[in-house]
Design a protein around this motif. Structure first.
Motif, PDB file in Angstrom:
ATOM      1  N   THR A 603       1.363  -0.944   0.386  1.00 13.90           N
ATOM      2  CA  THR A 603       0.208   0.173  -0.137  1.00 13.90           C
ATOM      3  C   THR A 603       0.776   1.644  -0.014  1.00 13.90           C
ATOM      4  O   THR A 603       2.178   1.223   0.932  1.00 13.90           O
ATOM      5  CB  THR A 603      -0.838  -0.050   1.134  1.00 13.90           C
ATOM      6  N   THR A 604       0.572   2.101  -0.760  1.00 17.00           N
ATOM      7  CA  THR A 604       1.249   3.822  -0.328  1.00 17.00           C
ATOM      8  C   THR A 604       1.525   3.762   1.151  1.00 17.00           C
ATOM      9  O   THR A 604       3.026   4.742   1.550  1.00 17.00           O
ATOM     10  CB  THR A 604       0.112   4.882  -0.782  1.00 17.00           C
ATOM     11  N   GLY A 605       0.874   3.391   2.230  1.00 16.05           N
ATOM     12  CA  GLY A 605       1.246   3.878   3.075  1.00 16.05           C
ATOM     13  C   GLY A 605       2.623   2.831   3.884  1.00 16.05           C
ATOM     14  O   GLY A 605       3.211   3.555   4.358  1.00 16.05           O
ATOM     15  N   GLU A 606       2.633   1.989   3.309  1.00 14.11           N
ATOM     16  CA  GLU A 606       3.616   0.700   3.424  1.00 14.11           C
ATOM     17  C   GLU A 606       5.082   1.096   2.520  1.00 14.11           C
ATOM     18  O   GLU A 606       5.998   0.993   3.586  1.00 14.11           O
ATOM     19  CB  GLU A 606       2.740  -0.671   3.448  1.00 14.11           C
ATOM     20  N   LEU A 607       4.719   1.731   1.596  1.00 12.93           N
ATOM     21  CA  LEU A 607       5.829   1.679   1.160  1.00 12.93           C
ATOM     22  C   LEU A 607       6.542   3.534   1.285  1.00 12.93           C
ATOM     23  O   LEU A 607       7.643   3.274   1.534  1.00 12.93           O
ATOM     24  CB  LEU A 607       5.557   1.999  -0.293  1.00 12.93           C
ATOM     25  N   LEU A 608       5.695   3.889   1.828  1.00 15.42           N
ATOM     26  CA  LEU A 608       6.639   4.997   2.509  1.00 15.42           C
ATOM     27  C   LEU A 608       6.728   5.421   3.496  1.00 15.42           C
ATOM     28  O   LEU A 608       8.119   5.126   3.847  1.00 15.42           O
ATOM     29  CB  LEU A 608       5.133   6.334   2.767  1.00 15.42           C
ATOM     30  N   ASP A 609       6.534   4.377   4.043  1.00 16.25           N
ATOM     31  CA  ASP A 609       7.246   4.005   6.347  1.00 16.25           C
ATOM     32  C   ASP A 609       7.830   2.759   5.444  1.00 16.25           C
ATOM     33  O   ASP A 609       8.964   3.333   5.922  1.00 16.25           O
ATOM     34  CB  ASP A 609       6.011   3.381   6.408  1.00 16.25           C
ATOM     35  N   ALA A 610       8.385   1.864   4.250  1.00 14.32           N
ATOM     36  CA  ALA A 610       9.646   1.235   4.002  1.00 14.32           C
ATOM     37  C   ALA A 610      10.237   2.159   4.078  1.00 14.32           C
ATOM     38  O   ALA A 610      11.475   1.306   3.986  1.00 14.32           O
ATOM     39  CB  ALA A 610       8.494  -0.375   3.275  1.00 14.32           C
ATOM     40  N   CYS A 611      10.237   3.236   3.118  1.00  9.61           N
ATOM     41  CA  CYS A 611      11.481   3.536   2.121  1.00  9.61           C
ATOM     42  C   CYS A 611      12.105   4.800   3.719  1.00  9.61           C
ATOM     43  O   CYS A 611      12.529   5.409   2.503  1.00  9.61           O
ATOM     44  CB  CYS A 611      10.802   3.966   1.257  1.00  9.61           C
ATOM     45  N   GLY A 612      11.538   4.647   4.249  1.00 13.66           N
ATOM     46  CA  GLY A 612      11.743   6.169   5.101  1.00 13.66           C
ATOM     47  C   GLY A 612      11.190   7.595   4.803  1.00 13.66           C
ATOM     48  O   GLY A 612      12.346   8.043   5.202  1.00 13.66           O
ATOM     49  N   ILE A 613      10.066   7.827   4.090  1.00 17.14           N
ATOM     50  CA  ILE A 613       9.724   8.863   3.327  1.00 17.14           C
ATOM     51  C   ILE A 613       8.353   9.540   3.918  1.00 17.14           C
ATOM     52  O   ILE A 613       7.779  10.354   3.918  1.00 17.14           O
ATOM     53  CB  ILE A 613      10.096   9.629   2.146  1.00 17.14           C
ATOM     54  N   SER A 614       7.606   8.595   5.210  1.00 21.63           N
ATOM     55  CA  SER A 614       6.461   8.960   5.599  1.00 21.63           C
ATOM     56  C   SER A 614       6.364   9.958   6.691  1.00 21.63           C
ATOM     57  O   SER A 614       7.693  10.859   7.286  1.00 21.63           O
ATOM     58  CB  SER A 614       5.979   7.513   5.978  1.00 21.63           C
ATOM     59  N   ARG A 615       5.499  10.431   6.689  1.00 23.26           N
ATOM     60  CA  ARG A 615       5.443  11.313   8.625  1.00 23.26           C
ATOM     61  C   ARG A 615       5.824  11.097   9.396  1.00 23.26           C
ATOM     62  O   ARG A 615       7.134  12.031  10.152  1.00 23.26           O
ATOM     63  CB  ARG A 615       4.141  11.805   8.285  1.00 23.26           C
ATOM     64  N   THR A 616       6.070   9.939  10.133  1.00 24.64           N
ATOM     65  CA  THR A 616       6.459   8.876  10.914  1.00 24.64           C
ATOM     66  C   THR A 616       8.119   9.470  11.397  1.00 24.64           C
ATOM     67  O   THR A 616       8.827  10.064  11.797  1.00 24.64           O
ATOM     68  CB  THR A 616       6.512   8.050  11.392  1.00 24.64           C
ATOM     69  N   GLN A 617       8.725   9.185  10.006  1.00 22.52           N
ATOM     70  CA  GLN A 617      10.392   9.811   9.479  1.00 22.52           C
ATOM     71  C   GLN A 617      10.718  10.887   9.064  1.00 22.52           C
ATOM     72  O   GLN A 617      11.756  11.653   9.547  1.00 22.52           O
ATOM     73  CB  GLN A 617      10.626   8.106   8.078  1.00 22.52           C
ATOM     74  N   VAL A 618       9.438  11.838   8.693  1.00 17.76           N
ATOM     75  CA  VAL A 618      10.011  13.110   8.643  1.00 17.76           C
ATOM     76  C   VAL A 618      10.096  13.996  10.620  1.00 17.76           C
ATOM     77  O   VAL A 618      11.037  14.495  10.511  1.00 17.76           O
ATOM     78  CB  VAL A 618       8.548  13.650   7.583  1.00 17.76           C
ATOM     79  N   ALA A 619       9.228  13.555  11.154  1.00 18.92           N
ATOM     80  CA  ALA A 619       9.428  13.892  12.018  1.00 18.92           C
ATOM     81  C   ALA A 619      10.536  13.919  13.024  1.00 18.92           C
ATOM     82  O   ALA A 619      10.965  14.404  13.894  1.00 18.92           O
ATOM     83  CB  ALA A 619       7.941  13.835  12.734  1.00 18.92           C
ATOM     84  N   GLY A 620      10.604  12.055  12.833  1.00 22.48           N
ATOM     85  CA  GLY A 620      12.152  12.043  13.655  1.00 22.48           C
ATOM     86  C   GLY A 620      13.502  12.856  12.814  1.00 22.48           C
ATOM     87  O   GLY A 620      14.021  13.308  14.322  1.00 22.48           O
ATOM     88  N   ALA A 621      13.886  12.927  12.115  1.00 23.54           N
ATOM     89  CA  ALA A 621      14.337  13.539  11.313  1.00 23.54           C
ATOM     90  C   ALA A 621      14.394  15.061  11.575  1.00 23.54           C
ATOM     91  O   ALA A 621      15.508  15.116  12.459  1.00 23.54           O
ATOM     92  CB  ALA A 621      14.591  13.517   9.759  1.00 23.54           C
ATOM     93  N   ALA A 622      13.571  15.943  12.133  1.00 23.17           N
ATOM     94  CA  ALA A 622      13.204  17.377  12.483  1.00 23.17           C
ATOM     95  C   ALA A 622      13.656  16.719  14.261  1.00 23.17           C
ATOM     96  O   ALA A 622      14.416  17.830  14.761  1.00 23.17           O
ATOM     97  CB  ALA A 622      11.502  17.841  12.476  1.00 23.17           C
ATOM     98  N   ARG A 623      12.713  16.095  14.423  1.00 26.44           N
ATOM     99  CA  ARG A 623      14.063  15.582  16.265  1.00 26.44           C
ATOM    100  C   ARG A 623      14.634  15.931  16.354  1.00 26.44           C
ATOM    101  O   ARG A 623      15.485  16.704  16.827  1.00 26.44           O
ATOM    102  CB  ARG A 623      12.916  14.534  16.709  1.00 26.44           C
ATOM    103  N   ALA A 624      15.779  15.335  15.855  1.00 26.72           N
ATOM    104  CA  ALA A 624      16.461  14.871  15.562  1.00 26.72           C
ATOM    105  C   ALA A 624      18.245  16.033  15.441  1.00 26.72           C
ATOM    106  O   ALA A 624      18.679  16.204  16.399  1.00 26.72           O
ATOM    107  CB  ALA A 624      17.358  13.750  15.083  1.00 26.72           C
ATOM    108  N   LEU A 625      17.433  16.457  14.633  1.00 28.02           N
ATOM    109  CA  LEU A 625      18.217  17.735  13.416  1.00 28.02           C
ATOM    110  C   LEU A 625      17.894  19.274  14.963  1.00 28.02           C
ATOM    111  O   LEU A 625      19.061  19.804  15.360  1.00 28.02           O
ATOM    112  CB  LEU A 625      17.628  18.569  12.914  1.00 28.02           C
ATOM    113  N   VAL A 626      16.847  19.568  15.126  1.00 31.53           N
ATOM    114  CA  VAL A 626      16.138  19.978  16.767  1.00 31.53           C
ATOM    115  C   VAL A 626      17.251  19.635  17.987  1.00 31.53           C
ATOM    116  O   VAL A 626      17.890  20.709  18.511  1.00 31.53           O
ATOM    117  CB  VAL A 626      14.894  20.270  17.524  1.00 31.53           C
ATOM    118  N   ALA A 627      17.520  18.603  19.026  1.00 28.38           N
ATOM    119  CA  ALA A 627      17.999  18.278  19.256  1.00 28.38           C
ATOM    120  C   ALA A 627      20.109  18.651  18.823  1.00 28.38           C
ATOM    121  O   ALA A 627      20.270  18.942  20.099  1.00 28.38           O
ATOM    122  CB  ALA A 627      17.569  16.435  19.275  1.00 28.38           C
ATOM    123  N   ARG A 628      20.216  18.331  17.966  1.00 27.98           N
ATOM    124  CA  ARG A 628      21.493  18.795  17.424  1.00 27.98           C
ATOM    125  C   ARG A 628      21.528  20.241  17.993  1.00 27.98           C
ATOM    126  O   ARG A 628      22.950  20.263  18.280  1.00 27.98           O
ATOM    127  CB  ARG A 628      22.176  18.169  16.279  1.00 27.98           C
TER     128      ARG A 628
END
Length: 628
Positions: A603-628
């Motif tokens: 599914t679209t959701g499964e593939l976006l998540d598996a490829c690391g470009i879903s909202r969950t990974q976007v939020a995680g990348a943002a948190r990591a940058l802010v924490a730096r």
């Protein structure tokens, strides 16, 4: 080398074949002289086709060299572009260029007589040199002349035998046969020798003829050095009955005994001493001038299809409605049909790309090339040559097959619009063979291109309309799935711009997306806001040119950028952003999320998540940058 005589002799369309023979010898001599003076070129390939071209330009090519823009003139495409010495010798014989230009500027830096012809010369429609493309372009020109302009002009193509190994040659002949393009004639120069040895079929002209006829075209076999036979063949070819290929058996290096039918001379200028002997063997330097048949003077319509442009009324969408950008593209394209110069081309996927909406509204300007993406682009190029505004559409993944045609269209300075649909892993269950994840890199690399990537129906409709007035090659990337409309119908989307959808003075990170990933960025921003982290969100709908100012300001004000794209990391959105930041001298903390692994079905959701470009990974990348 010997200079040309100062007093030219004129050769008219009723001149006997003995005079045409003298013209052929002149073309050979000047091909040798020019390439030897330059120290490079393809004289032997020019010598084989000189008789064909002499008969054509003296007795059949209806063309006014003084007015190359005459819409009723015939067209000559040198698919065999490496034989440019012959083409430029023809220009000299027509009085279009002088002997001094031929002898002193050919293949020299800063001059127009380049190694392979380009439309920098007013008598050249399209750049050639990437073999196997000329017949395809000619098919597009012939379709435009016959079906859109309804003129009586003809299209002639000189093609080499080596290039018939390219599948695009047979795509083109298949479409010529399918459309019954009786205004198209190909002169196939079967000289037996390729670059590194004999060609696949050598002098088996019967095999060539059988192949031609299998694709629905007429084949006429001739001795390419028998002027009377060539003249009769070209007369028959122009009888209006069928698209025709004159299969001409010739000798590479004809007329110069030391190189005739000898391997090892491809792409080599003759040394000075050999060139002098060749010129003497060919009868010396001449200065014949050719005044061939005039254009037929068939009065064409004032506008491409005889109608004046009507008002373009793009579709409008309500904010919050879920509409696929490919649907908006199709509706906007149909609306653009009010402009009579707009034509649409499909590769048998119009019901998925929604290009078929144009077919429903304007069937007379809709061209089906079936699953032949190279020919679709070639048709578009040919129609652009005749002043039309082509929109060619297929899945983004399949446009990669036609990349060389797109590349050469840029060399020709062609203006056309391309649309690639079904982009990225977002398409879901069809799997990786259908996923366009390389197209942004491909199109960004095209000289002078414009690359646009809308995220909602309103921007897709607006940008589709904008492309009708852009110079050069423009590309619109559209998404398969339906997503919420973000903008009302009065919003504008200038090329080189962007839209900032969330912004505050307290932003600590900027999320940059386009297409499906913009919606993931918006969802990630909501998630971050619930945690007390303010995130700016930028819709980078213009990928090339990119909005440097907005990106630099976001880098300066938030200090951190996350770019997320449904594309491979190489050459896509992230690299466009990094290039812009480098130009601006901005160096924020940076994260780039892209498709780095081979995706599968899901599914679209499964593939976006598996490829690391879903909202969950976007939020995680943002948190990591802010924490730096």
């Amino acid at each position: 080398m010997t200079a040309a005589p100062t007093t030219p002799t004129t050769l008219g369309p009723d001149s006997d074949l003995s005079r045409v023979f003298e013209l052929a010898q002149q073309l050979r001599v000047d091909s040798v002289r020019a390439s030897t003076a330059a120290g490079s070129g393809h004289p032997t390939s020019s010598l084989s086709a000189a008789d064909l071209m002499a008969v054509l330009m003296a007795r059949h090519l209806r063309y006014d060299w003084a007015t190359p823009d005459n819409p009723d003139g015939d067209h000559l495409v040198f698919s065999k572009g490496h034989a440019s010495p012959l083409l430029y010798a023809m220009f000299k014989a027509a009085g279009a260029i002088g002997d001094d230009e031929l002898m002193t500027t050919y293949r020299r830096f800063g001059h127009r007589l380049q190694g392979h012809p380009t439309p920098e010369l007013p008598w050249v429609d399209v750049a050639t040199g990437s073999l196997g493309q000329g017949i395809g372009y000619a098919v597009g020109i012939a379709l435009a002349i016959r079906d859109l302009e309804r003129r009586a002009s003809r299209v002639w193509v000189l093609c080499g035998d080596s290039e018939t190994a390219e599948g695009s040659v047979w795509e083109a002949l298949d479409k010529a046969g399918h459309h019954r393009l009786a205004n198209l004639t190909v002169l196939l120069d079967v000289n037996r020798l390729g670059q590194s040895g004999p060609t696949e079929l050598e002098w088996d002209t019967d095999a060539y003829a059988r192949r031609v006829e299998a694709f629905g075209c007429r084949a006429i076999e001739v001795d390419g050095h028998d002027l009377e036979a060539v003249d009769l063949a070209l007369t028959e070819a122009a009888d209006g009955r069928a698209p025709t290929v004159v299969v001409a058996r010739t000798v590479k290096g004809r007329g110069v005994a030391e190189v005739a039918d000898k391997a090892g001379w491809h792409g080599k200028a003759l040394p000075e001493d050999l060139a002098a002997r060749a010129v003497a063997e060919l009868g010396g330097v001449r200065d014949l001038r050719v005044r061939g048949p005039r254009p037929p003077g068939h009065p064409g319509p004032a506008h491409p299809d005889g109608r004046r442009a009507g008002p373009v009324e793009p579709p409008r969408y309500e904010v919050g409605d879920e509409v696929a950008t490919r649907v908006a593209f199709g509706a906007a394209l149909a609306a653009l049909g009010a402009r009579p110069e707009v034509v649409a081309l499909d590769a048998e996927v119009g019901n998925s790309t929604h290009a078929e909406e144009f077919a429903k509204a304007h069937p007379e300007r809709y061209f089906q090339t079936y699953i032949a993406e190279q020919q679709m682009i070639a048709d578009a190029v040919g129609m652009a040559v005749r002043g039309f505004r082509p929109y060619a559409t297929t899945f983004a993944a399949f446009l990669t097959r036609a990349h060389d045609f797109v590349r050469m269209a840029a060399v020709s300075r062609i203006t056309m619009a391309l649309c690639g649909t079904h982009c990225g892993v977002e398409i879901g269950a069809d799997g990786p063979s259908q996923m366009g994840v390389e197209d942004l890199a491909m199109m960004r690399a095209v000289l002078g291109s414009t690359v646009l990537y809308p995220s909602d129906a309103t921007s897709a409709a607006a940008l589709t309309t904008t492309m009708a007035d852009l110079d050069g090659i423009s590309y619109l990337r559209t998404t398969r799935g339906a997503y919420p409309v973000l903008y009302d119908g009065d919003e504008t989307f200038p090329v080189g711009g962007s839209k900032t959808l969330r912004e505050s003075a307290d932003d600590r990170v900027t999320l940059v997306g386009a297409g499906v990933t913009l919606h993931e960025c918006l969802a990630a921003a909501e998630e971050l806001a619930d945690e007390g982290v303010r995130a700016r969100v930028v819709d980078l709908y213009s990928v090339k040119p990119v909005d440097v100012d907005t990106l630099a300001r976001a880098a300066r004000e938030t200090g951190a950028l996350v770019v997320v794209e449904d594309h491979h990391p190489e050459g896509g959105l992230g690299e466009a952003v990094l290039s812009a930041l480098a130009v601006a001298g901005a160096h924020p903390a940076f994260a780039h999320l892209a498709v780095t692994e081979l995706p599968g079905s899901g599914t679209t959701g499964e593939l976006l998540d598996a490829c690391g470009i879903s909202r969950t990974q976007v939020a995680g990348a943002a948190r990591a940058l802010v924490a730096r």
